[in-house]
Design an enzyme around this catalytic site. Structure first.
Site, mmCIF file in Angstrom:
data_model
loop_
_atom_site.group_PDB
_atom_site.id
_atom_site.type_symbol
_atom_site.label_atom_id
_atom_site.label_comp_id
_atom_site.label_asym_id
_atom_site.label_seq_id
_atom_site.Cartn_x
_atom_site.Cartn_y
_atom_site.Cartn_z
ATOM 1 C CG HIS A 19 -2.303 0.411 1.008
ATOM 2 N ND1 HIS A 19 -2.891 0.455 -0.243
ATOM 3 C CD2 HIS A 19 -3.275 0.823 1.874
ATOM 4 C CE1 HIS A 19 -4.152 0.855 -0.122
ATOM 5 N NE2 HIS A 19 -4.402 1.089 1.136
ATOM 6 C CG ASN A 66 -8.891 4.536 5.081
ATOM 7 O OD1 ASN A 66 -8.203 4.023 4.210
ATOM 8 N ND2 ASN A 66 -9.633 3.833 5.914
ATOM 9 C CG ASP A 91 -1.860 0.587 -3.374
ATOM 10 O OD1 ASP A 91 -1.998 1.767 -2.980
ATOM 11 O OD2 ASP A 91 -2.601 -0.336 -2.985
ATOM 12 C CG ASN A 112 -10.691 2.736 1.664
ATOM 13 O OD1 ASN A 112 -11.793 2.777 1.132
ATOM 14 N ND2 ASN A 112 -10.331 1.754 2.481
#
Length: 247
Positions: A19, A66, A91, A112
């Site tokens: 991530h 997020n 990513d 997100n």
């Protein structure tokens, strides 16, 4: 001025996560082009530098993935930039590991970080999607993206990050096709060398054929009638053995 935001999560425990490949790309660009050191600003870490003749701000939001839009939105508003001045590196599950996609706008694909950016910045910003592959089932997505790259991934990840950094100037000036072409050339697999042909064995299982001659040519050569001598000691001996066939 251009704002390039690499997405990820803050903290050493996330540093090698799939991530966090956006952070990794931002760091690679900063190193390659001698940007200033990262300092804390806009609820993130920011570095300044240039790509070609373009002034560039590199931003790594420290708000966790997020809430990436909180940090990026603050920077856009402070510098009075529009979504057209923003490139986001992140990513992408729906691309094979090591594959890239560069485009403006589009959906968030359930990412997100992009959802947060869309809410704060609109959707008309450029995205550099770095493929990390998919674990195969949606229930495994969270542990997968929050897991570290495997050691074997370094074979494609490090050259890819180096290539992104080396050719970031093309991306910054809007030459998307040129950028993607350079990445493909830099990271593409080398053409395999043709195998050396093995020496062909003779049809009767004897010695291999001499290099450069085919079996057909050898057969033709062997089929040619041998010319017998017509004069000299050998000719006289043959006449005594077989007689003179001319009569």
């Amino acid at each position: 001025m251009l704002l390039i935001a690499g997405l990820g999560n803050p903290g050493p425990q996330y540093a090698r996560n799939r991530h966090n490949v956006g952070f990794m790309a931002a760091d690679a660009i900063a190193r390659r082009h001698s940007f200033s050191g990262f300092s804390k600003k806009f609820r993130g870490e920011i570095a300044e530098g240039t790509l070609g003749d373009q002034k560039v701000l590199l931003l790594k939001p420290m708000t966790f993935m997020n809430l990436s839009g909180d940090s990026v939105g603050d920077a856009l508003r402070f510098y009075k930039l529009s979504p057209a001045d923003l490139i986001v590196i992140h990513d992408e599950l729906d691309l094979a590991p090591g594959k890239l996609k560069l485009k403006t706008g589009g959906g968030n694909g359930g990412h997100n970080g992009l959802k947060s950016l869309d809410a704060h910045c609109g959707k008309d910003y450029k995205r550099l999607r770095i493929g990390i592959g998919h674990p195969g089932h949606k229930d495994r997505v969270s542990p997968y993206v929050l897991g570290d790259f495997a050691k074997a991934d370094a074979e494609w990840l490090e050259p890819l990050l180096d290539a992104i950094a080396a050719h970031a100037e093309l991306m910054a000036k809007g030459d998307d096709a040129g950028f993607m072409n350079k990445i493909a050339l830099a990271t593409g697999a080398a053409e395999p060398k043709p195998a050396k042909p093995e020496k062909a064995a003779a049809a009767d299982g004897g010695k291999p054929a001499p290099a450069g001659k085919s079996h057909i040519r050898q057969a033709r050569n062997s089929a040619q009638p041998k010319i017998l001598p017509t004069s000299g000691p050998m000719a006289d001996m043959l006449k005594r053995l077989f007689g003179d066939k001319k009569s």
